[in-house]
Structures are given as structure tokens and as C-alpha cells.
Scaffold this motif. Structure first.
Motif, PDB file in Angstrom:
ATOM      1  N   MET A  36      31.631  23.365  55.002  1.00 36.99           N
ATOM      2  CA  MET A  36      30.970  22.538  53.987  1.00 36.99           C
ATOM      3  C   MET A  36      31.919  21.409  53.577  1.00 36.99           C
ATOM      4  O   MET A  36      31.528  20.234  53.505  1.00 36.99           O
ATOM      5  N   GLY A  37      33.166  21.783  53.292  1.00 39.47           N
ATOM      6  CA  GLY A  37      34.160  20.787  52.907  1.00 39.47           C
ATOM      7  C   GLY A  37      34.558  19.881  54.047  1.00 39.47           C
ATOM      8  O   GLY A  37      34.677  18.663  53.880  1.00 39.47           O
ATOM      9  N   ILE A  38      34.756  20.474  55.237  1.00 41.08           N
ATOM     10  CA  ILE A  38      35.162  19.673  56.392  1.00 41.08           C
ATOM     11  C   ILE A  38      34.096  18.637  56.731  1.00 41.08           C
ATOM     12  O   ILE A  38      34.388  17.439  56.891  1.00 41.08           O
ATOM     13  N   ASP A  39      32.841  19.075  56.857  1.00 44.69           N
ATOM     14  CA  ASP A  39      31.777  18.162  57.296  1.00 44.69           C
ATOM     15  C   ASP A  39      31.540  17.037  56.297  1.00 44.69           C
ATOM     16  O   ASP A  39      31.365  15.868  56.680  1.00 44.69           O
ATOM     17  N   ALA A  40      31.506  17.378  55.001  1.00 45.64           N
ATOM     18  CA  ALA A  40      31.289  16.344  53.986  1.00 45.64           C
ATOM     19  C   ALA A  40      32.450  15.348  53.982  1.00 45.64           C
ATOM     20  O   ALA A  40      32.244  14.129  53.902  1.00 45.64           O
ATOM     21  N   THR A  41      33.671  15.859  54.103  1.00 43.58           N
ATOM     22  CA  THR A  41      34.842  14.978  54.064  1.00 43.58           C
ATOM     23  C   THR A  41      34.948  14.146  55.330  1.00 43.58           C
ATOM     24  O   THR A  41      35.339  12.964  55.277  1.00 43.58           O
ATOM     25  N   GLN A  42      34.609  14.723  56.464  1.00 41.43           N
ATOM     26  CA  GLN A  42      34.626  13.937  57.707  1.00 41.43           C
ATOM     27  C   GLN A  42      33.597  12.806  57.652  1.00 41.43           C
ATOM     28  O   GLN A  42      33.848  11.718  58.191  1.00 41.43           O
ATOM     29  N   TRP A  43      32.445  13.057  57.003  1.00 45.12           N
ATOM     30  CA  TRP A  43      31.485  11.962  56.833  1.00 45.12           C
ATOM     31  C   TRP A  43      32.116  10.854  55.999  1.00 45.12           C
ATOM     32  O   TRP A  43      31.984   9.664  56.326  1.00 45.12           O
ATOM     33  N   LEU A  55      30.384   1.354  37.865  1.00 45.99           N
ATOM     34  CA  LEU A  55      31.050   1.565  39.150  1.00 45.99           C
ATOM     35  C   LEU A  55      30.066   1.779  40.300  1.00 45.99           C
ATOM     36  O   LEU A  55      30.455   2.267  41.368  1.00 45.99           O
ATOM     37  N   GLU A  56      28.793   1.424  40.097  1.00 46.77           N
ATOM     38  CA  GLU A  56      27.815   1.504  41.192  1.00 46.77           C
ATOM     39  C   GLU A  56      28.260   0.612  42.338  1.00 46.77           C
ATOM     40  O   GLU A  56      28.648  -0.536  42.141  1.00 46.77           O
ATOM     41  N   GLY A  57      28.222   1.163  43.554  1.00 45.39           N
ATOM     42  CA  GLY A  57      28.666   0.399  44.706  1.00 45.39           C
ATOM     43  C   GLY A  57      30.148   0.517  44.962  1.00 45.39           C
ATOM     44  O   GLY A  57      30.618   0.263  46.078  1.00 45.39           O
ATOM     45  N   LYS A  58      30.911   0.892  43.943  1.00 45.70           N
ATOM     46  CA  LYS A  58      32.359   1.086  44.098  1.00 45.70           C
ATOM     47  C   LYS A  58      32.676   2.541  44.435  1.00 45.70           C
ATOM     48  O   LYS A  58      33.446   2.824  45.346  1.00 45.70           O
ATOM     49  N   VAL A  59      32.089   3.468  43.687  1.00 51.93           N
ATOM     50  CA  VAL A  59      32.333   4.889  43.904  1.00 51.93           C
ATOM     51  C   VAL A  59      31.096   5.499  44.561  1.00 51.93           C
ATOM     52  O   VAL A  59      29.999   5.458  43.997  1.00 51.93           O
ATOM     53  N   ARG A  60      31.261   6.046  45.748  1.00 53.28           N
ATOM     54  CA  ARG A  60      30.153   6.650  46.482  1.00 53.28           C
ATOM     55  C   ARG A  60      30.185   8.170  46.310  1.00 53.28           C
ATOM     56  O   ARG A  60      31.258   8.772  46.300  1.00 53.28           O
ATOM     57  N   VAL A  61      28.985   8.760  46.212  1.00 52.17           N
ATOM     58  CA  VAL A  61      28.860  10.200  45.971  1.00 52.17           C
ATOM     59  C   VAL A  61      28.391  10.891  47.252  1.00 52.17           C
ATOM     60  O   VAL A  61      27.405  10.469  47.872  1.00 52.17           O
ATOM     61  N   VAL A  62      29.087  11.945  47.634  1.00 50.33           N
ATOM     62  CA  VAL A  62      28.728  12.780  48.784  1.00 50.33           C
ATOM     63  C   VAL A  62      28.606  14.217  48.289  1.00 50.33           C
ATOM     64  O   VAL A  62      29.438  14.688  47.509  1.00 50.33           O
ATOM     65  N   ALA A  63      27.563  14.916  48.745  1.00 49.94           N
ATOM     66  CA  ALA A  63      27.321  16.292  48.302  1.00 49.94           C
ATOM     67  C   ALA A  63      27.774  17.288  49.356  1.00 49.94           C
ATOM     68  O   ALA A  63      27.638  17.055  50.556  1.00 49.94           O
ATOM     69  N   TYR A  64      28.300  18.415  48.868  1.00 52.44           N
ATOM     70  CA  TYR A  64      28.694  19.502  49.761  1.00 52.44           C
ATOM     71  C   TYR A  64      27.496  20.308  50.250  1.00 52.44           C
ATOM     72  O   TYR A  64      27.638  21.120  51.165  1.00 52.44           O
ATOM     73  N   ASP A  65      26.339  20.131  49.621  1.00 48.07           N
ATOM     74  CA  ASP A  65      25.158  20.887  50.029  1.00 48.07           C
ATOM     75  C   ASP A  65      23.916  20.077  49.697  1.00 48.07           C
ATOM     76  O   ASP A  65      23.973  19.051  48.998  1.00 48.07           O
ATOM     77  N   LEU A  66      22.766  20.557  50.175  1.00 47.19           N
ATOM     78  CA  LEU A  66      21.514  19.814  50.072  1.00 47.19           C
ATOM     79  C   LEU A  66      20.501  20.560  49.219  1.00 47.19           C
ATOM     80  O   LEU A  66      20.310  21.769  49.380  1.00 47.19           O
ATOM     81  N   THR A  67      19.859  19.842  48.311  1.00 50.97           N
ATOM     82  CA  THR A  67      18.716  20.333  47.554  1.00 50.97           C
ATOM     83  C   THR A  67      17.634  19.251  47.580  1.00 50.97           C
ATOM     84  O   THR A  67      17.869  18.142  48.067  1.00 50.97           O
TER      85      THR A  67
END
Length: 329
Positions: free
Chosen positions: A129-136, A233-245
Motif C-alpha cells: 500500500m505504501g510502496i505503490d502509493a509512494t511510487q506513484w 495551497l491548491e495545485g501546490k500540495v497534491r493528495v494521494v491515498a493509500y486506499d480507495l473508497t
């Protein structure tokens, strides 16, 4: 797991049960869409197989005492099997051992623990979960021409097995990255929206001007969206999730979350029910230590073709915590 044999295969769903086995499911809570997805998987598969299930949620990741009490209640009620999603990596172990000593097999769903008394674990690679999200994140940064990035983590409650996996996976991917990945902060807390929104605001107040990405759990990532907007900070800080809902899928469609790893909550829950039924029916001579559901990953590029039904309950699904078949065919 480190020394074991890994077999890559397709899981064959279980046949209808010969009797209405009674199975208790101990969830940490029902406060976010991830566990709603798990409840949908449990209830829908119980209906298909003709078994009785009760979902017994605690009040959150701070309610270890409540989950231990639910475990005692399930043992006293003499369920045929118990499936637990442990709040703690270690503190649930004694209660799992107690159930086993009384002849009740215990299975594990989604959350990990160090217990040696489990019949089978049904989960996914928590580290990946951590590897895949961080690699993205790393690939995205490289596409943007960045040579160094600062990331912060909102992984969820400290001590939970899946949180440990997320953080370890992120650290591993950061160490091996072709660019410099600085983990500037890791802020732990229960995965409820209000609490995580406050944590995200504190994180941004401290590091916001220097952050490139926030990685968060399924209840944490959405909570960062409003504080990012309020901080300008929209456009500056991007959000990535470790899981999907379902919520995260909607945010990806709108561009407010850029990507998510996917542990396929509905599939995990269905396979857990199947695994218990096959065990109780005596259909499997040798059971694996762990059944790992393969991870997915979704972003805007594959959104239109992604199979969300393995991960997310239908939009009209109303959470149900109990099912008992009236008749068996």
C-alpha cells in the motif's frame, strides 16, 4: 511471510454452505466508507452462501477495550467462527488465543496482527500500500521535472497493522527512489473525518509552504482537501491515498485527490467469508497462512475503465450489520 512460499493464483469462490454457519465479524468501526465496503462484501457473500453473519464494530481505533469486549461476547455466543480486523498489531493476540483454545477458529480480515493463533489471514500487502502509493508520487514528480520532493504522511492510527505497513512501504520506496524524497512529517490519529481534518490543518500550518505531497489513509486523504484549500495551497500540495473508497474515487474524478492505491475492500470481505465457509465445511485439506488480494491503483488516466465493484459498495447500499438466511436451498 518472509520465509514462506508465495503462490500466484486465481481464487475460486466457495460453493453454497451445507448449513447456516454463524460467523461473527469484528470491525474497528463503521465510520468511513472502507468499512462500509467491507460490510457490503460480507453481507452480500453471506446471502450467496446461505450463512449467518453478525458484524460487531467497535467505536474506532481508540476503542481497543471495546473490541476486546466484542470478542468476549462473540466467544460467549459460541459462533462457529470469528473474523477479526484487529485494532492493534499485538494487543488483540491474547483474545484470539482464548477463542482458539475454546475451539472457535479465528480468521483475520484486512488489518494485520502478530498472532500465531489464526486459522487464515485474508488481507493484502500492507507494505505495498505504501510502496505503490509512494511510487506513484515519485513517477508524478519525475513527470513534473522535480529532482527533490517533500512529503508528509497522514497514515491513520498509530499501532494499527495497516498503518505500520503504509509507513514502512513509503519509507522503502523513498529509500529506493531515483529522486530525493524527504518525509518531513508523519502525523498519526484515528481515521474519522473531523479529527483528520484538524491534523491536516496542523500539518499544513507547520509545513505547508514546503510540501509537495500528502499521502493519507482512506479516511485521512479526503480530510486534507479542505485544509489545503483554506491554506491557499491548491495545485501546490497534491493528495494521494493509500486506499480507495467511493469518496476517494469521486475526488479523483474531480482532481482533488490525484491517485489511490486500492486494497479492494469488497473482494477481501467476500474472500474472507468464502475462506471461513470452506474451512468449516472441511473442503480444504491444507489452508494457506495468508490469502493476499492483489492491489490496484487508480488515477485519472485509468479512471474510466477501472473496476470499482471489487472495492466500493454500490451507491444505494445502506450498511447492514446482520444477516440470517431464512431457508437453505
Amino acid at each position: 511471510m518472509a520465509s514462506g512460499r508465495v503462490v500466484n493464483d486465481s481464487y475460486v469462490m466457495a460453493a453454497h454452505a451445507s448449513k447456516p454457519w454463524r460467523i461473527a465479524f469484528l470491525f474497528p468501526h463503521m465510520k468511513d466508507p472502507y468499512w462500509v465496503g467491507c460490510s457490503y462484501g460480507v453481507i452480500s457473500e453471506a446471502k450467496r452462501l446461505g450463512v449467518a453473519v453478525d458484524i460487531l464494530p467497535a467505536d474506532g481505533y481508540t476503542d481497543l477495550v471495546g473490541q476486546l469486549r466484542k470478542m468476549d461476547e462473540a466467544i460467549a455466543a459460541k459462533y462457529d467462527a470469528i473474523v477479526i480486523s484487529p485494532i492493534s498489531h499485538t494487543a488483540n493476540n491474547a483474545s484470539i488465543a482464548k477463542a482458539r483454545s475454546l475451539g472457535i477458529p479465528v480468521f483475520e480480515l484486512a488489518n494485520d496482527s502478530t498472532s500465531d493463533d489464526l486459522a487464515v489471514k485474508v488481507t493484502t500487502s500492507l507494505i505495498h500500500m505504501g510502496i505503490d502509493a509512494t511510487q506513484w508520487v515519485i513517477r508524478d514528480a519525475q513527470r513534473r521535472g522535480l529532482k527533490s520532493i517533500n512529503i508528509a504522511l497522514l497514515p491513520g492510527p498509530a499501532g494499527a497493522g495497516w498503518v505500520v505497513g503504509e509507513v514502512e512501504g513509503t519509507r522503502e520506496a523513498a529509500r529506493k527512489a531515483a529522486i530525493n524524497v524527504n518525509i518531513v512529517d508523519i502525523t498519526y490519529g484515528d481515521s474519522d473525518l473531523i479529527g483528520q481534518t484538524q491534523l491536516a490543518a496542523q500539518l499544513l500550518a507547520k509545513h505547508g509552504n514546503h510540501l509537495d505531497y500528502i499521502l493519507g489513509c482512506s479516511g485521512c486523504a479526503p480530510a486534507a482537501i479542505l485544509p489545503i484549500k483554506e491554506a491557499g495551497l491548491e495545485g501546490k500540495v497534491r493528495v494521494v491515498a493509500y486506499d480507495l473508497t467511493g469518496d476517494i474515487a469521486n475526488f479523483i474524478q474531480k482532481g482533488e485527490i490525484v491517485a489511490a492505491a486500492d486494497t479492494k475492500a469488497v473482494s477481501q470481505a467476500r474472500v474472507s467469508v468464502d475462506t471461513v465457509v470452506n474451512f468449516l465445511e472441511g473442503r480444504t485439506k491444507a489452508t494457506p497462512n495468508t490469502i493476499l488480494i492483489k492491489l490496484g491503483l487508480v488515477d485519472k488516466r485509468n479512471y474510466a475503465t477501472y473496476k470499482f465493484d471489487t472495492s466500493i459498495a454500490p451507491k444505494d447500499y445502506v450498511p447492514v450489520l446482520s444477516y440470517s438466511p431464512e431457508t437453505l436451498k
